[in-house]
Design a protein around this motif. Structure first.
Motif, PDB file in Angstrom:
ATOM      1  N   GLY A   1     -37.083   2.717  55.116  1.00  7.87           N
ATOM      2  CA  GLY A   1     -35.639   2.834  55.282  1.00  7.87           C
ATOM      3  C   GLY A   1     -35.147   2.287  56.601  1.00  7.87           C
ATOM      4  O   GLY A   1     -34.029   2.571  57.029  1.00  7.87           O
ATOM      5  N   ALA A   2     -35.979   1.468  57.256  1.00  7.65           N
ATOM      6  CA  ALA A   2     -35.632   0.901  58.560  1.00  7.65           C
ATOM      7  C   ALA A   2     -35.764  -0.614  58.512  1.00  7.65           C
ATOM      8  O   ALA A   2     -36.428  -1.165  57.628  1.00  7.65           O
ATOM      9  N   PRO A   3     -35.143  -1.313  59.468  1.00 12.12           N
ATOM     10  CA  PRO A   3     -35.236  -2.775  59.476  1.00 12.12           C
ATOM     11  C   PRO A   3     -36.647  -3.257  59.798  1.00 12.12           C
ATOM     12  O   PRO A   3     -37.423  -2.580  60.471  1.00 12.12           O
ATOM     13  N   LEU A   4     -36.950  -4.446  59.317  1.00 10.57           N
ATOM     14  CA  LEU A   4     -38.201  -5.090  59.692  1.00 10.57           C
ATOM     15  C   LEU A   4     -38.138  -5.530  61.149  1.00 10.57           C
ATOM     16  O   LEU A   4     -37.071  -5.838  61.674  1.00 10.57           O
ATOM     17  N   HIS A   5     -39.294  -5.585  61.784  1.00  9.60           N
ATOM     18  CA  HIS A   5     -39.352  -6.116  63.140  1.00  9.60           C
ATOM     19  C   HIS A   5     -40.754  -6.658  63.394  1.00  9.60           C
ATOM     20  O   HIS A   5     -41.743  -6.069  62.964  1.00  9.60           O
ATOM     21  N   GLY A   6     -40.815  -7.819  64.037  1.00  9.34           N
ATOM     22  CA  GLY A   6     -42.106  -8.423  64.374  1.00  9.34           C
ATOM     23  C   GLY A   6     -42.803  -9.004  63.162  1.00  9.34           C
ATOM     24  O   GLY A   6     -42.361  -8.891  62.022  1.00  9.34           O
ATOM     25  N   GLY A   7     -43.929  -9.647  63.413  1.00 10.62           N
ATOM     26  CA  GLY A   7     -44.754 -10.154  62.331  1.00 10.62           C
ATOM     27  C   GLY A   7     -44.225 -11.428  61.724  1.00 10.62           C
ATOM     28  O   GLY A   7     -44.149 -12.463  62.386  1.00 10.62           O
ATOM     29  N   VAL A   8     -43.826 -11.367  60.463  1.00  6.60           N
ATOM     30  CA  VAL A   8     -43.417 -12.551  59.718  1.00  6.60           C
ATOM     31  C   VAL A   8     -42.012 -12.979  60.142  1.00  6.60           C
ATOM     32  O   VAL A   8     -41.078 -12.175  60.142  1.00  6.60           O
ATOM     33  N   ALA A   9     -41.874 -14.253  60.503  1.00  9.97           N
ATOM     34  CA  ALA A   9     -40.572 -14.787  60.911  1.00  9.97           C
ATOM     35  C   ALA A   9     -39.767 -15.275  59.722  1.00  9.97           C
ATOM     36  O   ALA A   9     -38.544 -15.153  59.699  1.00  9.97           O
ATOM     37  N   SER A  10     -40.440 -15.868  58.736  1.00  5.68           N
ATOM     38  CA  SER A  10     -39.740 -16.326  57.537  1.00  5.68           C
ATOM     39  C   SER A  10     -40.728 -16.504  56.398  1.00  5.68           C
ATOM     40  O   SER A  10     -41.939 -16.674  56.610  1.00  5.68           O
ATOM     41  N   VAL A  11     -40.203 -16.435  55.198  1.00 13.28           N
ATOM     42  CA  VAL A  11     -40.977 -16.719  53.983  1.00 13.28           C
ATOM     43  C   VAL A  11     -40.140 -17.622  53.096  1.00 13.28           C
ATOM     44  O   VAL A  11     -38.966 -17.321  52.843  1.00 13.28           O
TER      45      VAL A  11
ATOM     46  N   ALA B   1     -36.015 -20.769  48.092  1.00 12.31           N
ATOM     47  CA  ALA B   1     -35.238 -19.829  48.901  1.00 12.31           C
ATOM     48  C   ALA B   1     -36.075 -19.399  50.092  1.00 12.31           C
ATOM     49  O   ALA B   1     -37.298 -19.318  50.008  1.00 12.31           O
ATOM     50  N   THR B   2     -35.405 -19.129  51.195  1.00 11.29           N
ATOM     51  CA  THR B   2     -36.068 -18.679  52.414  1.00 11.29           C
ATOM     52  C   THR B   2     -35.419 -17.401  52.904  1.00 11.29           C
ATOM     53  O   THR B   2     -34.191 -17.285  52.961  1.00 11.29           O
ATOM     54  N   SER B   3     -36.253 -16.432  53.271  1.00  8.17           N
ATOM     55  CA  SER B   3     -35.798 -15.211  53.935  1.00  8.17           C
ATOM     56  C   SER B   3     -36.391 -15.207  55.334  1.00  8.17           C
ATOM     57  O   SER B   3     -37.556 -15.559  55.521  1.00  8.17           O
ATOM     58  N   GLY B   4     -35.581 -14.847  56.342  1.00  2.00           N
ATOM     59  CA  GLY B   4     -36.084 -14.913  57.702  1.00  2.00           C
ATOM     60  C   GLY B   4     -35.430 -13.908  58.631  1.00  2.00           C
ATOM     61  O   GLY B   4     -34.473 -13.221  58.269  1.00  2.00           O
TER      62      GLY B   4
ATOM     63  N   THR C   1     -37.510 -12.225  49.890  1.00  5.00           N
ATOM     64  CA  THR C   1     -37.192 -10.970  50.571  1.00  5.00           C
ATOM     65  C   THR C   1     -38.357  -9.994  50.469  1.00  5.00           C
ATOM     66  O   THR C   1     -38.761  -9.378  51.465  1.00  5.00           O
ATOM     67  N   ALA C   2     -38.907  -9.847  49.265  1.00  4.96           N
ATOM     68  CA  ALA C   2     -40.012  -8.906  49.058  1.00  4.96           C
ATOM     69  C   ALA C   2     -41.237  -9.281  49.880  1.00  4.96           C
ATOM     70  O   ALA C   2     -41.916  -8.415  50.446  1.00  4.96           O
ATOM     71  N   LEU C   3     -41.545 -10.569  49.970  1.00  2.00           N
ATOM     72  CA  LEU C   3     -42.715 -10.995  50.729  1.00  2.00           C
ATOM     73  C   LEU C   3     -42.527 -10.765  52.219  1.00  2.00           C
ATOM     74  O   LEU C   3     -43.491 -10.478  52.942  1.00  2.00           O
ATOM     75  N   MET C   4     -41.293 -10.901  52.712  1.00  3.30           N
ATOM     76  CA  MET C   4     -41.013 -10.544  54.108  1.00  3.30           C
ATOM     77  C   MET C   4     -41.373  -9.073  54.341  1.00  3.30           C
ATOM     78  O   MET C   4     -41.987  -8.721  55.351  1.00  3.30           O
ATOM     79  N   VAL C   5     -40.973  -8.218  53.419  1.00  2.00           N
ATOM     80  CA  VAL C   5     -41.233  -6.788  53.548  1.00  2.00           C
ATOM     81  C   VAL C   5     -42.731  -6.494  53.453  1.00  2.00           C
ATOM     82  O   VAL C   5     -43.269  -5.698  54.238  1.00  2.00           O
ATOM     83  N   LEU C   6     -43.420  -7.123  52.521  1.00  2.00           N
ATOM     84  CA  LEU C   6     -44.851  -6.879  52.347  1.00  2.00           C
ATOM     85  C   LEU C   6     -45.661  -7.332  53.556  1.00  2.00           C
ATOM     86  O   LEU C   6     -46.726  -6.783  53.846  1.00  2.00           O
ATOM     87  N   GLY C   7     -45.175  -8.356  54.253  1.00  2.00           N
ATOM     88  CA  GLY C   7     -45.886  -8.833  55.426  1.00  2.00           C
ATOM     89  C   GLY C   7     -46.962  -9.844  55.083  1.00  2.00           C
ATOM     90  O   GLY C   7     -47.192 -10.177  53.916  1.00  2.00           O
ATOM     91  N   GLU C   8     -47.637 -10.314  56.111  1.00  2.00           N
ATOM     92  CA  GLU C   8     -48.576 -11.427  55.936  1.00  2.00           C
ATOM     93  C   GLU C   8     -49.704 -11.107  54.952  1.00  2.00           C
ATOM     94  O   GLU C   8     -49.912 -11.841  53.986  1.00  2.00           O
ATOM     95  N   ASP C   9     -50.434 -10.048  55.172  1.00  2.00           N
ATOM     96  CA  ASP C   9     -51.634  -9.785  54.367  1.00  2.00           C
ATOM     97  C   ASP C   9     -51.284  -9.367  52.940  1.00  2.00           C
ATOM     98  O   ASP C   9     -51.749  -9.979  51.967  1.00  2.00           O
TER      99      ASP C   9
ATOM    100  N   GLU D   1     -36.168 -24.739  57.172  1.00  2.00           N
ATOM    101  CA  GLU D   1     -35.677 -24.551  58.531  1.00  2.00           C
ATOM    102  C   GLU D   1     -36.696 -23.837  59.407  1.00  2.00           C
ATOM    103  O   GLU D   1     -37.362 -22.891  58.974  1.00  2.00           O
ATOM    104  N   ARG D   2     -36.834 -24.290  60.639  1.00  2.00           N
ATOM    105  CA  ARG D   2     -37.671 -23.599  61.612  1.00  2.00           C
ATOM    106  C   ARG D   2     -36.989 -22.286  61.988  1.00  2.00           C
ATOM    107  O   ARG D   2     -35.779 -22.272  62.256  1.00  2.00           O
ATOM    108  N   PRO D   3     -37.722 -21.165  62.000  1.00  2.00           N
ATOM    109  CA  PRO D   3     -37.098 -19.874  62.327  1.00  2.00           C
ATOM    110  C   PRO D   3     -36.735 -19.767  63.797  1.00  2.00           C
ATOM    111  O   PRO D   3     -37.485 -19.233  64.616  1.00  2.00           O
ATOM    112  N   ASN D   4     -35.562 -20.287  64.127  1.00  2.00           N
ATOM    113  CA  ASN D   4     -35.084 -20.338  65.495  1.00  2.00           C
ATOM    114  C   ASN D   4     -33.645 -19.845  65.519  1.00  2.00           C
ATOM    115  O   ASN D   4     -32.793 -20.382  64.818  1.00  2.00           O
ATOM    116  N   SER D   5     -33.359 -18.820  66.306  1.00  2.00           N
ATOM    117  CA  SER D   5     -32.017 -18.233  66.311  1.00  2.00           C
ATOM    118  C   SER D   5     -31.040 -18.977  67.197  1.00  2.00           C
ATOM    119  O   SER D   5     -29.832 -18.754  67.113  1.00  2.00           O
ATOM    120  N   SER D   6     -31.507 -19.866  68.068  1.00  2.00           N
ATOM    121  CA  SER D   6     -30.616 -20.537  69.011  1.00  2.00           C
ATOM    122  C   SER D   6     -30.037 -21.830  68.468  1.00  2.00           C
ATOM    123  O   SER D   6     -28.939 -22.233  68.833  1.00  2.00           O
TER     124      SER D   6
END
Length: 322
Positions: free
Chosen positions: A255-265, A230-233, A280-288, A209-214
């Motif tokens: 201890g806070a929500p993710l914001h910005g950067g990776v839209a989905s993995v 599986a996809t996390s987004g 889920t873990a890769l979303m948290v780790l981020g792109e690099d 799925e394209r990471p689009n909320s609308s």
């Protein structure tokens, strides 16, 4: 529970399609099997499998094993199901592998930021939050798989939203196997698992799925066999906080929500439980850091990043050319 069943002919096998309500969404299952398949028994077992996981691992149900464990006093051993023990142990392992990027103890942070079962006023909850790093699960949670029991060593709230749905998909697959079916595709939302082939040696087609909320639209279509996906987004469960878009995935290191950067993995793995947790873990780790971990772990992972109004992709394994 409402369940829909459809079947249509295909070569010497028949295609059977099932769906039913679970986990505030729906599961789906399809297979190719002989015409004499016991449809009633199969769909009963599929319903029972996902209901069992929900009853054991939901933090939205007062009587679930997970809720009882959350309410138990630290140091107190609590009987739990064998399935919950397996999921907790695997969650601890993946948390260790990922340097705490996956943590089953994010429940307090999820609640505090308004994404949990007892926090209807999201803005008020977010304004009261004092984020703090979360201790790795292996420091405060003990699981005795043989004795089917667990205990917390600290006052921590568990949340299995990053792994339980994947496990439920694996359970759907195990039902298919127990019924002697060798060619099937099962899933809950974006978590899917495929086995075997369709007639004429055609693989199972699964959309990313394209990471689009609308609205919902496919970004790509994969052909799969004998693998889980599986996809996390950031595009389904999110909110605005002080002008910043935050979503339900928590970073255990802050201890806070993710914001910005990776839209989905999106991750491919042998089991859907693993694919779910690693995504889920890769979303948290981020792109690099996420890309480096995926390479080191030899994971097939597709990262989708937001850049202005557009998207950029980068992948490892079979997604490396994306």
């Amino acid at each position: 529970m409402k369940t829909s069943i459809d079947s249509s002919g295909a070569c010497d096998l028949e295609r059977h399609v099932f769906s039913g309500a679970t986990m505030a969404t729906r599961y789906s299952a399809q297979c190719f099997a002989p015409a004499n398949l016991d449809l009633a028994s199969l769909h009963t077992d599929l319903d029972r499998a996902v209901k069992s996981v929900d009853d054991e691992m939901s933090n939205w149900k007062d009587a679930s094993d997970l809720t009882r464990l959350n309410q138990a006093a630290p140091g107190h051993w609590l009987p739990i199901s064998g399935n919950l023990a397996r999921v907790l142990i695997r969650g601890i392992e993946i948390g260790h592998e990922t340097g705490n990027a996956f943590n089953v103890g994010v429940g307090d942070a999820v609640d505090a930021w308004g994404f949990g079962p007892g926090t209807p006023d999201r803005t008020a909850c977010a304004n009261r939050v004092a984020p703090r790093p979360l201790r790795p699960a292996d420091e405060w949670l003990e699981v005795d798989a043989n004795g089917r029991r667990a205990r917390k060593l600290a006052s921590v709230t568990l949340d299995l939203c990053g792994i339980a749905k994947g496990f439920a998909v694996d359970e759907l697959g195990r039902v298919m196997d127990r019924h002697g079916i060798g060619n099937w595709l099962v899933g809950i939302d974006g978590e899917m698992r495929a086995k075997g082939m369709k007639p004429l040696n055609a693989m199972w087609a699964v959309a990313i799925e394209r990471p689009n909320s609308s609205h919902r639209e496919a970004m790509a279509v994969l052909e799969l066999t004998d693998v889980a996906i599986a996809t996390s987004g950031d595009y389904r469960h999110w909110q605005e906080h002080e002008g910043t878009r935050i979503h339900h995935t928590m970073d255990p290191c802050t201890g806070a929500p993710l914001h910005g950067g990776v839209a989905s993995v999106t991750v491919l793995a042998r089991t859907c439980m693993d694919a779910d947790a690693y995504a889920t873990a890769l979303m948290v780790l981020g792109e690099d850091r996420g890309m480096q971990f995926a390479r080191d772990k030899q994971l097939d992972a597709l990262f989708v990043m937001r850049e202005g109004e557009g998207l950029r992709t980068k992948g490892t394994g079979c997604f490396a050319a994306s």
